[in-house]
Motif scaffolding. Sequence first.
Motif, PDB file in Angstrom:
ATOM      1  N   ALA A  12       0.751  -1.275   0.004  1.00  0.00           N
ATOM      2  CA  ALA A  12      -0.031  -0.071   0.051  1.00  0.00           C
ATOM      3  C   ALA A  12       0.812   1.189   0.079  1.00  0.00           C
ATOM      4  O   ALA A  12       1.969   1.162   0.583  1.00  0.00           O
ATOM      5  N   GLN A  13       0.385   2.312  -0.628  1.00  0.00           N
ATOM      6  CA  GLN A  13       1.011   3.517  -0.577  1.00  0.00           C
ATOM      7  C   GLN A  13       0.161   4.651   0.045  1.00  0.00           C
ATOM      8  O   GLN A  13      -0.877   4.479  -0.052  1.00  0.00           O
ATOM      9  N   ASP A  24      -2.818  24.003   7.679  1.00  0.00           N
ATOM     10  CA  ASP A  24      -1.500  24.020   7.183  1.00  0.00           C
ATOM     11  C   ASP A  24      -0.757  22.766   7.140  1.00  0.00           C
ATOM     12  O   ASP A  24       0.267  22.726   6.603  1.00  0.00           O
ATOM     13  N   THR A  25      -1.705  21.568   7.394  1.00  0.00           N
ATOM     14  CA  THR A  25      -1.127  20.302   7.246  1.00  0.00           C
ATOM     15  C   THR A  25      -1.591  19.461   6.085  1.00  0.00           C
ATOM     16  O   THR A  25      -2.669  19.717   5.631  1.00  0.00           O
ATOM     17  N   THR A  26      -1.101  18.475   5.841  1.00  0.00           N
ATOM     18  CA  THR A  26      -1.506  17.603   4.805  1.00  0.00           C
ATOM     19  C   THR A  26      -2.397  16.558   5.340  1.00  0.00           C
ATOM     20  O   THR A  26      -2.348  16.215   6.655  1.00  0.00           O
ATOM     21  N   TYR A  27      -3.275  15.906   4.735  1.00  0.00           N
ATOM     22  CA  TYR A  27      -4.036  14.622   5.007  1.00  0.00           C
ATOM     23  C   TYR A  27      -3.315  13.552   4.236  1.00  0.00           C
ATOM     24  O   TYR A  27      -2.901  13.397   2.946  1.00  0.00           O
ATOM     25  N   SER A  28      -3.717  12.396   5.026  1.00  0.00           N
ATOM     26  CA  SER A  28      -2.890  11.226   4.657  1.00  0.00           C
ATOM     27  C   SER A  28      -4.357  10.527   3.924  1.00  0.00           C
ATOM     28  O   SER A  28      -5.231  10.088   4.705  1.00  0.00           O
ATOM     29  N   TYR A  29      -4.040   9.778   2.783  1.00  0.00           N
ATOM     30  CA  TYR A  29      -4.892   9.124   2.018  1.00  0.00           C
ATOM     31  C   TYR A  29      -4.199   7.872   1.732  1.00  0.00           C
ATOM     32  O   TYR A  29      -3.023   7.912   0.845  1.00  0.00           O
ATOM     33  N   LEU A  30      -5.093   6.647   1.451  1.00  0.00           N
ATOM     34  CA  LEU A  30      -4.666   5.491   0.889  1.00  0.00           C
ATOM     35  C   LEU A  30      -4.790   5.724  -0.753  1.00  0.00           C
ATOM     36  O   LEU A  30      -5.621   5.982  -1.018  1.00  0.00           O
ATOM     37  N   VAL A  31      -3.745   5.257  -1.483  1.00  0.00           N
ATOM     38  CA  VAL A  31      -3.750   5.126  -2.835  1.00  0.00           C
ATOM     39  C   VAL A  31      -4.147   3.759  -3.256  1.00  0.00           C
ATOM     40  O   VAL A  31      -3.589   2.776  -3.005  1.00  0.00           O
ATOM     41  N   PRO A  32      -5.266   3.777  -4.255  1.00  0.00           N
ATOM     42  CA  PRO A  32      -5.786   2.587  -4.945  1.00  0.00           C
ATOM     43  C   PRO A  32      -4.714   1.879  -5.453  1.00  0.00           C
ATOM     44  O   PRO A  32      -3.579   2.516  -6.226  1.00  0.00           O
ATOM     45  N   PRO A  33      -4.515   0.604  -5.501  1.00  0.00           N
ATOM     46  CA  PRO A  33      -3.589  -0.057  -6.267  1.00  0.00           C
ATOM     47  C   PRO A  33      -3.547   0.121  -7.686  1.00  0.00           C
ATOM     48  O   PRO A  33      -2.306   0.074  -8.096  1.00  0.00           O
ATOM     49  N   ALA A  34      -4.386   0.229  -8.374  1.00  0.00           N
ATOM     50  CA  ALA A  34      -4.410   0.500  -9.781  1.00  0.00           C
ATOM     51  C   ALA A  34      -4.042   2.056  -9.979  1.00  0.00           C
ATOM     52  O   ALA A  34      -3.806   2.442 -11.162  1.00  0.00           O
ATOM     53  N   ILE A  59       4.458  11.042  -1.413  1.00  0.00           N
ATOM     54  CA  ILE A  59       4.253   9.645  -1.357  1.00  0.00           C
ATOM     55  C   ILE A  59       5.032   9.044  -0.264  1.00  0.00           C
ATOM     56  O   ILE A  59       6.370   9.071  -0.309  1.00  0.00           O
ATOM     57  N   GLU A  60       4.183   7.972   0.631  1.00  0.00           N
ATOM     58  CA  GLU A  60       4.799   7.506   1.686  1.00  0.00           C
ATOM     59  C   GLU A  60       4.400   5.946   1.921  1.00  0.00           C
ATOM     60  O   GLU A  60       3.530   5.511   1.336  1.00  0.00           O
ATOM     61  N   SER A  61       5.225   5.191   2.485  1.00  0.00           N
ATOM     62  CA  SER A  61       4.936   3.796   2.734  1.00  0.00           C
ATOM     63  C   SER A  61       4.373   3.661   4.184  1.00  0.00           C
ATOM     64  O   SER A  61       4.704   4.401   5.275  1.00  0.00           O
ATOM     65  N   PRO A  62       3.436   2.734   4.516  1.00  0.00           N
ATOM     66  CA  PRO A  62       2.765   2.572   5.739  1.00  0.00           C
ATOM     67  C   PRO A  62       3.741   2.650   7.147  1.00  0.00           C
ATOM     68  O   PRO A  62       3.486   3.030   8.116  1.00  0.00           O
ATOM     69  N   ASP A  63       4.784   1.937   6.681  1.00  0.00           N
ATOM     70  CA  ASP A  63       5.666   1.811   7.826  1.00  0.00           C
ATOM     71  C   ASP A  63       6.411   3.083   8.138  1.00  0.00           C
ATOM     72  O   ASP A  63       6.894   3.072   9.512  1.00  0.00           O
ATOM     73  N   ARG A  64       6.693   3.907   7.353  1.00  0.00           N
ATOM     74  CA  ARG A  64       7.121   5.233   7.962  1.00  0.00           C
ATOM     75  C   ARG A  64       6.135   6.125   8.451  1.00  0.00           C
ATOM     76  O   ARG A  64       6.540   7.105   9.381  1.00  0.00           O
ATOM     77  N   GLY A  65       4.748   5.718   8.366  1.00  0.00           N
ATOM     78  CA  GLY A  65       3.759   6.788   8.939  1.00  0.00           C
ATOM     79  C   GLY A  65       3.575   8.018   8.046  1.00  0.00           C
ATOM     80  O   GLY A  65       4.203   8.626   7.519  1.00  0.00           O
ATOM     81  N   PRO A  66       2.154   8.697   8.268  1.00  0.00           N
ATOM     82  CA  PRO A  66       1.969   9.672   7.560  1.00  0.00           C
ATOM     83  C   PRO A  66       2.487  11.093   8.271  1.00  0.00           C
ATOM     84  O   PRO A  66       2.965  10.801   9.294  1.00  0.00           O
ATOM     85  N   GLY A  83      -5.810   0.415   6.878  1.00  0.00           N
ATOM     86  CA  GLY A  83      -7.151   0.007   6.990  1.00  0.00           C
ATOM     87  C   GLY A  83      -7.956   1.143   7.565  1.00  0.00           C
ATOM     88  O   GLY A  83      -9.198   1.436   7.563  1.00  0.00           O
ATOM     89  N   ASN A  84      -7.031   2.209   8.191  1.00  0.00           N
ATOM     90  CA  ASN A  84      -7.925   3.363   8.828  1.00  0.00           C
ATOM     91  C   ASN A  84      -8.000   4.638   8.075  1.00  0.00           C
ATOM     92  O   ASN A  84      -8.414   5.407   8.528  1.00  0.00           O
ATOM     93  N   LEU A  85      -7.428   4.691   6.895  1.00  0.00           N
ATOM     94  CA  LEU A  85      -7.313   5.787   6.073  1.00  0.00           C
ATOM     95  C   LEU A  85      -8.412   5.627   4.788  1.00  0.00           C
ATOM     96  O   LEU A  85      -8.870   4.388   4.329  1.00  0.00           O
ATOM     97  N   LYS A  86      -8.964   6.661   4.713  1.00  0.00           N
ATOM     98  CA  LYS A  86      -9.539   6.717   3.239  1.00  0.00           C
ATOM     99  C   LYS A  86      -9.079   6.944   2.262  1.00  0.00           C
ATOM    100  O   LYS A  86      -7.923   7.007   2.058  1.00  0.00           O
ATOM    101  N   THR A  87      -9.688   6.460   1.157  1.00  0.00           N
ATOM    102  CA  THR A  87      -9.071   6.038  -0.276  1.00  0.00           C
ATOM    103  C   THR A  87      -9.234   7.238  -1.169  1.00  0.00           C
ATOM    104  O   THR A  87     -10.345   7.806  -1.309  1.00  0.00           O
TER     105      THR A  87
END
Length: 764
Positions: A12-13, A24-34, A59-66, A83-87
């Motif tokens: 997941a990205q 002032d901050t960014t929001y974290s969203y899940l990138v669809p696989p396609a 663009i970040e990986s889940p293990d780095r955290g948003p 699983g906790n993020l909107k897509t």
Amino acid sequence: MSGAADTDEKKAQIAEVLLPVAVDTTYSYLVPPALRLAPGDSVKVPLGAREAFGVVWAIESPDRGPSGPQLGAPEGARSDLAGNLKTIVARYDRPPLPANLRALVDWVARWTLAPRGMALRMATRAAEGAGPDTPRLGYRLTGRAPARVTPARARVIAAAEGGLTFAKAALAQAAGCSASVIDALVDEATLEAIALAAAPVVPPLDPHFDAPRLEPQQRAAADELTQAVAAGGYHPFLLEGVTGAGKTEVYFEAVASALRSGGQALVLMPEIALTAQFLERFATRFGARPAEWHSGVALRRRARVWRGVATGEVKVVVGARSALFLPFSKLRLIVVDEEHEGAYKQEDGVAYHARDMAVVRARIEDATIVLASATPSIETRVNAEQGRYAHLRLTARAGARPMPDIAAIDMRIEGAERGRWIAPRLAAAIGAAMARGEQALLFLNRRGYAPLTLCRTCGHRFRCKNCDAWLVEHRFRNTLVCHHCGHVERRPRICPECESEDQLVACGPGVERLAEETANLFPNARTLVLSSDLLGGPARLRRELEDIANGVFDIVIGTQLVAKGHNFPLLTLVGVIDADSGLGSGDPRAAERTFQLLNQVTGRAGRGDTPGRALLQTWQKEHPVIRALLSGDAEQFYAQETNLRRRAGLPPFGRLAALIVAAKDAGAAEAHARALARAAHCLPPTDRYRVAPAGGLPEPDEIIVLGPAEAPIALVRGRHRFRLLVKAPRRADLQGFLRAMIAAAPKERGGVRVAVDVDPQSFW
């Protein structure tokens, strides 16, 4: 290797998305696989119960955290982050925001203390409508006859013969019929619709089209600019030249150098009104007009320009300050024309100065920047004197034309008659100019008919119900208008206070009253009033400026709208009705601005083949500004003003920031302003700033907090205003101090709002 690749694809990205809203901050969203995304992509994302536009910032990986807040994910929930993020819903089909522009957005937000989302909004507002271009269709004959031939159909078939392709409107016009006839022939397959190539946003520009013959000073300056642009890299210049010296022709050669190298150029102008003659001069030099960018350009057109700039199709843009945030892909040159103008400062929303941010963008882009002016700001002049900018000078008018002869009319000795505003000597000069077939310009920087209307019986003054300001009479429209909030009411015949009839009197002159007096003095003169609040918009203004240049009018009466950048060959006389009007304010830049404005307006005279003159009506003939204008000794004036700024620690030798606290309740606004001041004085010293104690004598390296005090205009749009002024040495971290001050103060409540203006240009 295949298994490893499959695993990578399934990872997941996380996209950090910045939204063009007041956050002032960014929001974290899940990138669809396609979906494959990169920083700068425009995306549609869920935001609460709606969907919103945003730009991918990282663009970040889940293990780095948003790096931004999670939508729907509890704080610290890293183990099952995806699983906790909107897509993300979708990616928009538009060019990405370049990395350099994203860096500028971040820089502007840090400097101005504005939310990053609001800075992003300035860069993406036009992108909202920048979808794919509507397909262009052409129509041609297929060779198949229609089932029924009417006279209209026969005319269409005849007009379309020859195998050519026609636009629908052109074919309908040629056949003298409606578009529905063409649609019917398409339905019967007599005509076919084919897709045409999209029309270019602007025609191609030719840097070799009409290269000018420059005079020696112009050529030397142009050579330095063209070499800098060709070499690439960050090169800042101050191009200073007297009015009529040909600065535009000089920086046109820098534009040509950018075009020859395959790059893009941006020319910023302070007023829409300046673009009309400029565009014609540009087309004469390069064979076509550049793209325009300002509020007078239709939204759909702006969207096409935005996309063309991003793709590199648009090579040159001429625009207002907002053009600074266009997504240039290969920006090689920025020109800030009339760099001293106050119109470059935006005071609503994100409070930024386009001149200063243009220098920042040029540094980010590794581009050449040219700050051009006949009367540079003291900040720019000091930067040139200290070696930060290269200083190019044009000391004489092009074509060996003389500078206008400037004289003063001392209103204490030879003033106008009671109830009049034009002194006899100025009236005589106007009559003489008209007799020679020349034009005269009367300058008064005051819109409307009169700045105040009062009752002669009871003294009642008409004030705005929303603002702490007088209503300005506009007699052409029979209205009283507030120039701060736009409130309008009809001018009554009866005083609302004492009910006296026909006792209302206008006090002081505006351009409309000056036009009335001019009509009495010169009843046969063709007179034009130019003011920003007259109806008709940019189109009317362009027509009227063209008419002035063509000699349609004998006398032009105008505000600062006519003071800058225009070239009127037949205009030989300028009369300044109130040369002292800008000198009485408490603004530390009052003298500088008055000198710049009067220098610019008197510079409209004598730009053709006939020498010009200017007459300044003044009550303060001995004032340093008036003396500098009469003597032509600008260097002495700049030296005096610069020394005053240095001694006072004012910009550019110190830094200022204003905090404006506003609320519907005056007590709430004042209480919050006082809380801000207390918070500032309680901040502990750091290695980046120290705060002077309240009421004590400050040390040279300490930040001083002045106020709060009621703003000069204490009520605007129904909100009471209190101001604090922060004065800091250049070495201090002013932005860090402001952030700490605001964080230490109580939160804004009950409709209280705090606006921060770093490097304020106005003090009302």
